[in-house]
Design an enzyme around this catalytic site. Sequence first.
Site, PDB file in Angstrom:
ATOM      1  CG  ASP A 224      -3.843 -31.611  18.095  1.00  0.00           C
ATOM      2  OD1 ASP A 224      -2.961 -32.224  18.703  1.00  0.00           O
ATOM      3  OD2 ASP A 224      -4.595 -32.139  17.253  1.00  0.00           O
TER       4      ASP A 224
ATOM      5  CG  ASP B 104      -4.737 -31.969  13.040  1.00  0.00           C
ATOM      6  OD1 ASP B 104      -3.816 -32.761  13.354  1.00  0.00           O
ATOM      7  OD2 ASP B 104      -4.567 -30.739  12.969  1.00  0.00           O
TER       8      ASP B 104
ATOM      9  CG  ASP C  97      -3.201 -37.062  15.638  1.00  0.00           C
ATOM     10  OD1 ASP C  97      -2.122 -37.346  16.179  1.00  0.00           O
ATOM     11  OD2 ASP C  97      -3.475 -35.941  15.182  1.00  0.00           O
TER      12      ASP C  97
END
Length: 859
Positions: free
Chosen positions: A301, A587, A591
């Site tokens: 990310d 997070d 996910d």
Amino acid sequence: MTTSTAPRDGLTDAEVLVRRERDGRNLLPPPRRTPAWRLLLAQMTHFFAGMLWVAAALALLAGMVPLSVAIAVIVVLNGAFAFAQEYRADAAAERLGSMMPARARVRRNGGTTDVDVSDLVLDDVVVLAAGDRIGADLTVVQSSGLAVDESMLTGESLPVERAPGDTVRAGTFVVQGDAQGTVCAVGTSTELAGIAALTATAERPPSPLARQLHRLVLVVAAIAVTVGVVLSSASFVLGSTVTQALLFGVGVMVALVPEGLLPTVTLSLARGAERMAAEHALVRRLEAVETLGATTFICTDKTGTLTRNEMSVVEVWTTEGVVAVTGTGYDPAGASTGDAQARVLAAAAGRSAVACVVGRAVLRDGAWAAEGDPMDASLDAFSQRMGESVATRPTPRVRLPFTSERMFSAAVLDDRGVVMGAPETIVARCGGLDVPRALGALADMSARGRRVVAVARARTPVEESTEAGLTAAIDADLELLALIGIRDPPRADVADAIATCHRAGIRLAMVTGDSAATGAAIATEIGLLGPKGTVVEGKDLPAGDEDVAELLDRADGAVVARVTPADKLRIARALRSRGHVVAMTGDGVNDAAALREADVGVAMGRSGSDVARESADLVLLDDNFATIPRAVELSRGTFANIRRFLTFHLTDNVAELVPFVAWAMTGSEIPLAIGVLQVLALDIGTDMLPALALGAEPSNARTMSGPPRTTDVVDGALLRRALLVLGPAEAALSMGAFLAVMTAGGWTYGADASDHLLAVASGSAFAVIAAAQMANAFVCRSETRPAWTVDPRRNPWVVGAVAVEAVLLVVFLGVPWLSELLGGAWPSATGWLFCLVAVVTLPLVDAAHKLLVHLRAHR
């Protein structure tokens, strides 16, 4: 659905204390742990231990008391060692687990605060948001688009919508919307407690590494049994009694069975996990310690992982002009400059954006911080900088939470629908707008690394204050208020971490919900994206997984923007199908699937959702990308240490076995160079500490230089080095010393030798093996470099262990009653000369082998 009745302000501290004293803490019943004495007994009575106890009993019946006692000591020492490692690993897991306590947000004393889940009591008012794990059984009293993942209780894979009046259970996860609920059951009264009681005795399956090592143990044990049977038969043929032959064979098997191997490996993994925890990487599954070192591709990310996650609104674009905003972090104090009408639109955008989100900027311990989502908090601080009064701020009557499907959140504010979310989605919905101009401003802000959100409002009032009424209003026609540019600077150490990954042969892709331009700008700044890298949006990914992998598998990196959870899942699956070992960060609540699909799922410890953490193998306690390459380095080091120990151990086995083979193959014409008790003294007395010290070898500069390993922990290279190079060299030296001392004493082939000469020669062979193993401890510190090029100061444990080994060697040979018990005597000058030769020769043989391997690899 939204209830019209808001929950009360929560309990007071006094009410909490009364309920806690009455009902106890909100804790599940502790899992049933096997008593320590049972664990110890199990280590003394498994298959190999049982075989050794039988051997000890036979030796005692035959009158061979020293051998019987020695075998019993071996069983006890190995059992105690295995027990200590298992107990230590369990204790370490409990300590590491306590580093990440579950939290809950509750309303108490008229305000909102975070508490440990164990502090929840009956009638507490709990505030829930997407990604939260529910800490107690709750009755929903207020909700907005609430959906709960109850799969852990019901097995149902799809989220279930929950409305006011419904009950949500402890241990389940909020996957969408937000809500408030009152606690109706805690601790042992929850439904989860009943399930925990049923699963307390469930056993975890062994990891792939454990299965691989177990196979190795079985193979070595089978070889030991075969050799023992063969040599026992040979002993009988050469004139031994049945009992003597049986004991001889069993003694050989005892000496060669590596019953201490698995607990030693477990110790290495547990030590690696603890070292990772010290570097802010919490290992949730022990086998991930080994898998992480094989990582070839990291999908990361952007926000909070590569960047600081310290967001601040710095500029606002409106149709009337650009407004510059100043301020520090989440502190509402700040200023704005720009055209007056532009500032009016920017202020309206800030007020509307805050209505769409739940995160806030709060004063905590004298400093301003984000409560909830950092972006939400930055919008709250921005709204106050633009003159919004928190005291007079209206509470939205209806709110639609953000979802990855619609890419915006919405609320009813002053009878108007307002929306905030992805600019591409919202701009497309705005009528009467100069779209090219807005998109040009968006491109400019994104190219400078700004995270951009768009804010708009419905042109017509909301006719009905319901989710359906709000949806109808915002679907009719929207007016763009502003594009808000948020700055989230990269972390200071992330560029170095990216460079480390490149040196380690690990490829990288940024997977982000931001725009392609914003992601590319940040990725270029930190060195993740090179000139030949790929930038693509999730919707533009190829249809086939093979094409996806081909597109992203670039040495210059890749950026995948506007990704959905389904995109992340596809990316992980595609890269794995191409042969990559994939680490995927995440997070968000959605996910979880991608984290499970990846070889190593990596969740955020601070900002990550409970769902993501539960699905992950590794949790970054500091949310920092730089922690990942540090954890990879420690994992590679742990893997290398296991190979070091195995090489050292197998080398010793060859040197111990050859004297028995030579005795049997020559029909006892060559006397037995070392006895079973001497073998046991080598395994347990002199070799144990150096083997453990090799498991503590620190990572070196070369650990992260070059591609990840692709071999199993035990491969052909390791076996060839131990069984065909180091082992035979050590055996040749020891047998050479034995025969040289015997010959110097007047012995000839096939002749009988005096007891004294045989004892001196045997002591010499014993000393040479021990001396060679001292050198081998330094040789095994590296698989590629000569022993003399490895700095001994980097692992003082090896130096100390070898020093202890030398002392033990002197004790075993120099204490008369002990040397007589073992069957050897103080070596002659020739014997000690061979010891010196062994200390020099083994490193030279190893260096020659490493050079040959290197030359073959670079032909």
